[in-house]
Design an enzyme around this catalytic site. Structure first.
Site, PDB file in Angstrom:
ATOM      1  N   HIS A 126      46.647  29.429  34.728  1.00  0.00           N
ATOM      2  CA  HIS A 126      47.931  29.730  35.393  1.00  0.00           C
ATOM      3  C   HIS A 126      47.931  29.346  36.878  1.00  0.00           C
ATOM      4  CE1 HIS A 126      49.517  31.692  31.897  1.00  0.00           C
ATOM      5  NE2 HIS A 126      48.620  32.672  31.918  1.00  0.00           N
ATOM      6  N   HIS A 165      49.383  32.139  26.181  1.00  0.00           N
ATOM      7  CA  HIS A 165      50.307  31.898  27.295  1.00  0.00           C
ATOM      8  C   HIS A 165      50.307  30.405  27.675  1.00  0.00           C
ATOM      9  CE1 HIS A 165      48.794  36.096  27.813  1.00  0.00           C
ATOM     10  NE2 HIS A 165      50.091  36.330  27.988  1.00  0.00           N
TER      11      HIS A 165
HETATM   12 ZN    ZN Z   1      46.572  34.156  28.064  1.00  0.00          ZN
END
Ligand code: ZN
Length: 305
Positions: A126, A165
């Site tokens: 991320h 994610h």
């Molecule tokens: Zn994750």
């Protein structure tokens, strides 16, 4: 040929006092399961070394890297975003996490094993070019990819990301870099609410609804990722290996199982054997249910061996 597993005790020293799902016990759970499964005897385990600031500059904005060094607390904690904090051990943990990826690149490119797995934290996918986010400080897989391209003159690197994610940070860093093929599956709609609308010839995003199980997910990988990897002919395959899509992991709502992680590891190994001397390097991303995390990592490593 076996696999080299890189880690370092410094990765246990990040946010040790806060109650947070991305906790040191995740790594202990993996190590316990590696021993319990007997896999310990089949792998080569090594301590990594820390990344240098210069190595981080290849993936991140210089000012961002310097800011992280300046913000690192000597006591207490500092929040970098609503989910991501630094405690006194965090900078070293983040440097060792990224550094293990660099060690792993050297190992698969010129060492004894063509495959490597990094048991590290904090995770990385991320973290964008200039921002910490979602438990991630430095983008470990991007640091490894940029190091591999710069130091081994690689022109085609595939990054596979199966965390539940979307790997928005990795996409941000390589959006304009056609040397990288990025394949990413993720729950959608879901945090961080990116990736579903991405249009790029070298980024294959697979947004999938909550409840997605192994059979739909494997079909997506077979139909879209494997042909793209074959066409791309990577010189190295990197994996953002997040296991929070496991059915027992409450962080996401996918229903993947150990056998799905074993399956994709085998497919990636086959692709690597066809195109790049079997070279596959995977780095831990998410995975927050300790039991399924440990079992899934063991299954994935078995698939690579
Ligand atoms: Zn994750």
């Amino acid at each position: 040929m076996s696999i080299t597993v890189f880690s370092h005790p410094a990765c246990m020293q990040h946010q040790v006092t806060e109650i947070h799902p991305e906790e040191p016990a995740r790594l202990s759970a993996i190590n316990d399961q590696i021993i319990r499964s007997g896999l310990e005897l089949a792998i080569s385990q090594r301590d990594g070394t820390p990344a240098t600031q210069e190595q981080l500059y290849h993936a991140h904005d210089v000012n961002y890297v310097n800011e992280i060094f300046n913000k690192a607390p000597t006591e207490g904690h500092v929040w970098l975003d609503p989910d991501t904090l630094m405690t006194p051990g965090s900078l070293q943990a983040a440097l060792y996490a990224a550094g293990c990826g660099i060690n792993a690149v050297d190992e698969v490119m010129q060492g004894e094993n063509a495959r490597a797995f990094c048991v590290v934290r904090p995770p990385g996918h991320h973290a964008t070019h200039d921002q910490a986010m979602g438990f991630c400080i430095f983008n470990n897989i991007a640091v490894a990819a940029t190091y591999a391209m710069a130091n081994y003159d690689l022109e085609r690197v595939a990054i596979i990301d199966f965390d539940v994610h979307h790997g928005n940070g990795t996409e941000d860093i390589f959006m304009g870099d056609e040397r990288v093929l990025l394949c990413s599956s993720f729950q959608h709609p879901f945090y961080p609410d990116t990736g579903a609308d991405t249009i790029s010839p070298h980024i294959i995003n697979s947004p999938m609804p909550a409840g997605t199980g192994g059979s739909e997910w494997r079909t997506e990988v077979k139909n879209r990722w494997l042909p793209a990897i074959d066409h791309f002919k990577p010189e190295l395959i990197l994996v953002s290996a997040g296991f929070d899509g496991h059915a027992e992991d409450d962080m996401g709502n996918f229903n993947l199982r150990e056998e799905d992680y074993l399956w994709i590891a085998k497919r990636l190994k086959e692709m690597a054997e066809r195109h790049c001397g079997g070279r596959v390097l995977a780095m831990l991303e998410g995975g927050y249910d300790h039991s399924s995390l440990g079992r899934s990592v063991v299954a994935f490593i078995k698939g690579l061996i």
